[in-house]
Design a protein around this motif. Structure first.
Motif, mmCIF file in Angstrom:
data_model
loop_
_atom_site.group_PDB
_atom_site.id
_atom_site.type_symbol
_atom_site.label_atom_id
_atom_site.label_comp_id
_atom_site.label_asym_id
_atom_site.label_seq_id
_atom_site.Cartn_x
_atom_site.Cartn_y
_atom_site.Cartn_z
ATOM 1 N N UNK A 202 0.835 -1.201 0.000
ATOM 2 C CA UNK A 202 0.000 0.000 0.000
ATOM 3 C C UNK A 202 0.871 1.254 0.000
ATOM 4 N N UNK A 203 1.921 1.222 0.807
ATOM 5 C CA UNK A 203 2.843 2.371 0.860
ATOM 6 C C UNK A 203 3.601 2.515 -0.462
ATOM 7 N N UNK A 204 3.984 1.398 -1.057
ATOM 8 C CA UNK A 204 4.683 1.426 -2.343
ATOM 9 C C UNK A 204 3.799 2.068 -3.407
ATOM 10 N N UNK A 205 2.519 1.709 -3.432
ATOM 11 C CA UNK A 205 1.602 2.289 -4.409
ATOM 12 C C UNK A 205 1.417 3.786 -4.185
ATOM 13 N N UNK A 206 1.359 4.215 -2.910
ATOM 14 C CA UNK A 206 1.232 5.650 -2.613
ATOM 15 C C UNK A 206 2.448 6.409 -3.127
ATOM 16 N N UNK A 207 3.628 5.839 -2.938
ATOM 17 C CA UNK A 207 4.863 6.490 -3.408
ATOM 18 C C UNK A 207 4.883 6.543 -4.931
ATOM 19 N N UNK B 287 2.293 6.631 -6.936
ATOM 20 C CA UNK B 287 1.323 7.639 -7.354
ATOM 21 C C UNK B 287 1.881 9.049 -7.156
ATOM 22 N N UNK B 288 2.570 9.266 -6.040
ATOM 23 C CA UNK B 288 3.149 10.587 -5.775
ATOM 24 C C UNK B 288 4.215 10.927 -6.809
ATOM 25 N N UNK B 289 5.001 9.946 -7.214
ATOM 26 C CA UNK B 289 6.023 10.178 -8.243
ATOM 27 C C UNK B 289 5.350 10.508 -9.567
ATOM 28 N N UNK B 290 4.332 9.728 -9.953
ATOM 29 C CA UNK B 290 3.624 9.969 -11.214
ATOM 30 C C UNK B 290 2.992 11.353 -11.252
ATOM 31 N N UNK B 291 2.455 11.790 -10.120
ATOM 32 C CA UNK B 291 1.754 13.070 -10.063
ATOM 33 C C UNK B 291 2.678 14.243 -9.764
ATOM 34 N N UNK B 292 3.960 13.966 -9.565
ATOM 35 C CA UNK B 292 4.914 15.035 -9.252
ATOM 36 C C UNK B 292 4.727 15.611 -7.860
ATOM 37 N N UNK B 293 4.159 14.842 -6.970
ATOM 38 C CA UNK B 293 3.859 15.313 -5.616
ATOM 39 C C UNK B 293 4.852 14.824 -4.565
#
Length: 98
Positions: A65-70, A72-78
């Motif tokens: 779950x944490x890996x997916x959040x990271x 997503x944050x990379x993809x979104x530039x966040x």
């Protein structure tokens, strides 16, 4: 000692050719089946309970779950990077290894 007298010389073989020949000879020696070989006796190894637990592959080792959040944050530039904290950890790691 005669200045006019010279010894016959042979051409120099480049080092990489010599290495290739030695490697080919070694591979050939290792690939031929050895006859009359006796089976090697093994050693019994018993792992501790902790080692067996560590060795067991468990999906709980990675928080997906944490890996997916990271991701997503990379993809979104966040994804916010604390470069000072990263540099400090790298330096500390270098100092700890000494």
């Amino acid at each position: 000692m005669s200045i006019n007298h010279t010894l016959k010389t042979q051409p120099v073989t480049p080092a990489h050719v010599q290495q290739e020949v030695k490697l080919a000879q070694r591979n050939l020696a290792n690939s031929t089946p050895k006859e009359n070989t006796t089976p090697e006796k093994g050693t019994d190894v018993k792992l501790s309970a902790l080692t067996q637990h560590i060795k067991a592959d468990s999906p709980r080792d990675i928080d997906m779950e944490r890996v997916e959040k990271i991701k997503d944050a990379i993809r979104n530039g966040e994804l916010k990077m604390d470069y000072d904290k990263i540099a400090q950890a790298l330096l500390q790691n270098i100092l700890d290894d000494r």
